[in-house]
Design an enzyme around this catalytic site. Structure first.
Site, PDB file in Angstrom:
ATOM      1  N   LYS A  83      70.512  41.086 -16.806  1.00 34.43           N
ATOM      2  CA  LYS A  83      70.193  42.343 -16.354  1.00 34.43           C
ATOM      3  C   LYS A  83      71.487  43.322 -16.796  1.00 34.43           C
ATOM      4  O   LYS A  83      72.610  42.712 -17.042  1.00 34.43           O
ATOM      5  CB  LYS A  83      70.468  42.061 -14.840  1.00 34.43           C
ATOM      6  CG  LYS A  83      69.084  41.315 -14.185  1.00 34.43           C
ATOM      7  CD  LYS A  83      69.591  40.732 -12.823  1.00 34.43           C
ATOM      8  CE  LYS A  83      67.595  40.149 -11.960  1.00 34.43           C
ATOM      9  NZ  LYS A  83      67.719  40.147 -10.566  1.00 34.43           N
ATOM     10  N   TYR A  99      57.827  43.170 -12.203  1.00 33.59           N
ATOM     11  CA  TYR A  99      58.002  43.078 -10.530  1.00 33.59           C
ATOM     12  C   TYR A  99      56.871  43.523  -9.485  1.00 33.59           C
ATOM     13  O   TYR A  99      57.650  43.743  -8.876  1.00 33.59           O
ATOM     14  CB  TYR A  99      59.304  43.468  -9.966  1.00 33.59           C
ATOM     15  CG  TYR A  99      60.881  43.255 -10.225  1.00 33.59           C
ATOM     16  CD1 TYR A  99      60.604  41.186 -10.020  1.00 33.59           C
ATOM     17  CD2 TYR A  99      61.629  43.718 -10.982  1.00 33.59           C
ATOM     18  CE1 TYR A  99      62.406  41.327 -10.687  1.00 33.59           C
ATOM     19  CE2 TYR A  99      63.011  43.282 -11.449  1.00 33.59           C
ATOM     20  CZ  TYR A  99      63.170  42.184 -11.753  1.00 33.59           C
ATOM     21  OH  TYR A  99      64.014  41.305 -11.813  1.00 33.59           O
ATOM     22  N   HIS A 141      67.716  37.023 -14.994  1.00 37.28           N
ATOM     23  CA  HIS A 141      66.244  37.087 -14.638  1.00 37.28           C
ATOM     24  C   HIS A 141      66.001  35.858 -14.697  1.00 37.28           C
ATOM     25  O   HIS A 141      66.522  35.550 -15.979  1.00 37.28           O
ATOM     26  CB  HIS A 141      65.541  38.060 -14.938  1.00 37.28           C
ATOM     27  CG  HIS A 141      63.825  37.694 -14.515  1.00 37.28           C
ATOM     28  ND1 HIS A 141      63.351  37.924 -13.140  1.00 37.28           N
ATOM     29  CD2 HIS A 141      63.211  37.625 -15.734  1.00 37.28           C
ATOM     30  CE1 HIS A 141      61.968  37.602 -13.917  1.00 37.28           C
ATOM     31  NE2 HIS A 141      62.258  37.259 -14.960  1.00 37.28           N
ATOM     32  N   GLU A 143      55.023  37.095 -18.789  1.00 39.56           N
ATOM     33  CA  GLU A 143      57.234  37.909 -18.581  1.00 39.56           C
ATOM     34  C   GLU A 143      57.267  38.374 -20.344  1.00 39.56           C
ATOM     35  O   GLU A 143      57.850  39.397 -20.981  1.00 39.56           O
ATOM     36  CB  GLU A 143      57.913  37.713 -17.805  1.00 39.56           C
ATOM     37  CG  GLU A 143      57.758  37.613 -16.553  1.00 39.56           C
ATOM     38  CD  GLU A 143      58.323  37.158 -15.430  1.00 39.56           C
ATOM     39  OE1 GLU A 143      58.993  36.378 -16.287  1.00 39.56           O
ATOM     40  OE2 GLU A 143      58.976  37.408 -14.117  1.00 39.56           O
ATOM     41  N   ASN A 153      72.873  40.014  -9.303  1.00 35.70           N
ATOM     42  CA  ASN A 153      72.661  39.048  -9.739  1.00 35.70           C
ATOM     43  C   ASN A 153      72.931  38.791 -10.949  1.00 35.70           C
ATOM     44  O   ASN A 153      72.440  37.497 -11.618  1.00 35.70           O
ATOM     45  CB  ASN A 153      71.815  37.862  -8.499  1.00 35.70           C
ATOM     46  CG  ASN A 153      70.132  38.904  -8.868  1.00 35.70           C
ATOM     47  OD1 ASN A 153      70.564  39.066  -8.875  1.00 35.70           O
ATOM     48  ND2 ASN A 153      69.471  37.940  -7.650  1.00 35.70           N
TER      49      ASN A 153
HETATM   50  N1  UDP Z   1      66.514  41.213  -4.729  1.00 42.77           N
HETATM   51  C1  UDP Z   1      67.354  42.007  -3.923  1.00 42.77           C
HETATM   52  N2  UDP Z   1      67.389  42.201  -2.495  1.00 42.77           N
HETATM   53  C2  UDP Z   1      66.284  40.932  -1.962  1.00 42.77           C
HETATM   54  C3  UDP Z   1      65.365  39.826  -2.976  1.00 42.77           C
HETATM   55  C4  UDP Z   1      65.021  40.746  -4.273  1.00 42.77           C
HETATM   56  O1  UDP Z   1      67.920  42.851  -3.922  1.00 42.77           O
HETATM   57  O2  UDP Z   1      66.083  41.011  -0.759  1.00 42.77           O
HETATM   58  C5  UDP Z   1      66.342  41.618  -5.897  1.00 42.77           C
HETATM   59  C6  UDP Z   1      67.281  40.629  -7.022  1.00 42.77           C
HETATM   60  O3  UDP Z   1      68.220  41.219  -8.189  1.00 42.77           O
HETATM   61  C7  UDP Z   1      66.056  39.384  -7.003  1.00 42.77           C
HETATM   62  C8  UDP Z   1      65.252  40.314  -8.050  1.00 42.77           C
HETATM   63  O4  UDP Z   1      65.426  41.314  -7.096  1.00 42.77           O
HETATM   64  O5  UDP Z   1      66.299  39.293  -8.263  1.00 42.77           O
HETATM   65  C9  UDP Z   1      63.869  39.760  -7.849  1.00 42.77           C
HETATM   66  O6  UDP Z   1      63.490  38.788  -6.800  1.00 42.77           O
HETATM   67  P1  UDP Z   1      63.153  37.158  -6.628  1.00 42.77           P
HETATM   68  O7  UDP Z   1      62.534  37.649  -5.433  1.00 42.77           O
HETATM   69  O8  UDP Z   1      61.639  37.541  -8.013  1.00 42.77           O
HETATM   70  O9  UDP Z   1      64.052  36.317  -7.347  1.00 42.77           O
HETATM   71  P2  UDP Z   1      64.534  35.887  -8.221  1.00 42.77           P
HETATM   72  O10 UDP Z   1      62.897  35.529  -8.930  1.00 42.77           O
HETATM   73  O11 UDP Z   1      65.035  37.013  -9.771  1.00 42.77           O
HETATM   74  O12 UDP Z   1      65.588  34.864  -8.086  1.00 42.77           O
HETATM   75 MG    MG Z   2      61.057  36.538  -9.049  1.00 46.15          MG
END
Ligand code: UDP
Ligand code: MG
Length: 152
Positions: A12, A52, A118, A129, A115
């Site tokens: 990211k 997303y 991805h 994706e 974080n």
């Molecule tokens: N995210 C966030 N707050 C939340 C949940 C998700 O900012 O409460 C962001 C975070 O950067 C995350 C992304 O949205 O990586 C996508 O969410 P997902 O649940 O798909 O998590 P991932 O698959 O990336 O672990």
């Molecule tokens: Mg995800």
């Protein structure tokens, strides 16, 4: 279990800006996975709304959008046995504070909205994706010379 499984991994904008690209690529290479595609690219809102799609109604979606649009993303595709699930293990939990040391998010991040990386969460989302971020001709077909040292 197929050696041809593929996953989509993206560094990211914060991970790119913080110079974590070599470290992150090394984790996947060192594990034994094969790099199939790689490009530094700027996302756009349409792409992110598809990427997303399951999160567009979440309260954090607007900040997720601006985060993902804040700079270049390093989009990659990796191939190998169980790479989707193992990729998620290498990443750690969505919340870096819940990620074990030794994982990418556990070692290099603090906030959920920063974080750094991805990773696809299933074989189906990986296929979706990869199709969104890459053209077919950007996926490179080759046989790494180390294959027989990684697979028995
Ligand atoms: N995210 C966030 N707050 C939340 C949940 C998700 O900012 O409460 C962001 C975070 O950067 C995350 C992304 O949205 O990586 C996508 O969410 P997902 O649940 O798909 O998590 P991932 O698959 O990336 O672990
Ligand atoms: Mg995800």
């Amino acid at each position: 279990m197929s050696q041809n499984e593929r996953t989509f991994i993206a560094v990211k904008p914060d991970g790119v800006q913080r110079g974590l690209v070599p470290e992150i690529l090394s984790r996947f290479w060192n594990k034994g996975y094969k790099l199939v595609a790689i490009k530094l690219t700027l996302a756009n809102e349409d792409l992110l709304r598809e990427h997303y799609a399951d999160l567009t109604s979440k309260p954090f979606f607007p900040s997720l959008l601006s985060y993902m649009l804040s700079g270049p993303v390093l989009a990659t595709v990796w191939e190998g046995k169980d790479v989707v699930k193992q990729g998620r293990v290498l990443l750690g939990a969505t919340n870096p504070l819940a990620s074990a040391p030794g994982t990418i998010r556990g070692d290099f991040a603090v906030d959920m909205g920063r974080n750094i990386i991805h990773g696809s969460d299933s074989v189906e989302s990986a296929e979706k994706e990869i199709g969104l971020w890459f053209k077919k001709e950007e996926l490179v077909d080759y046989k790494p010379t180390l294959t027989s040292w990684i697979y028995e």
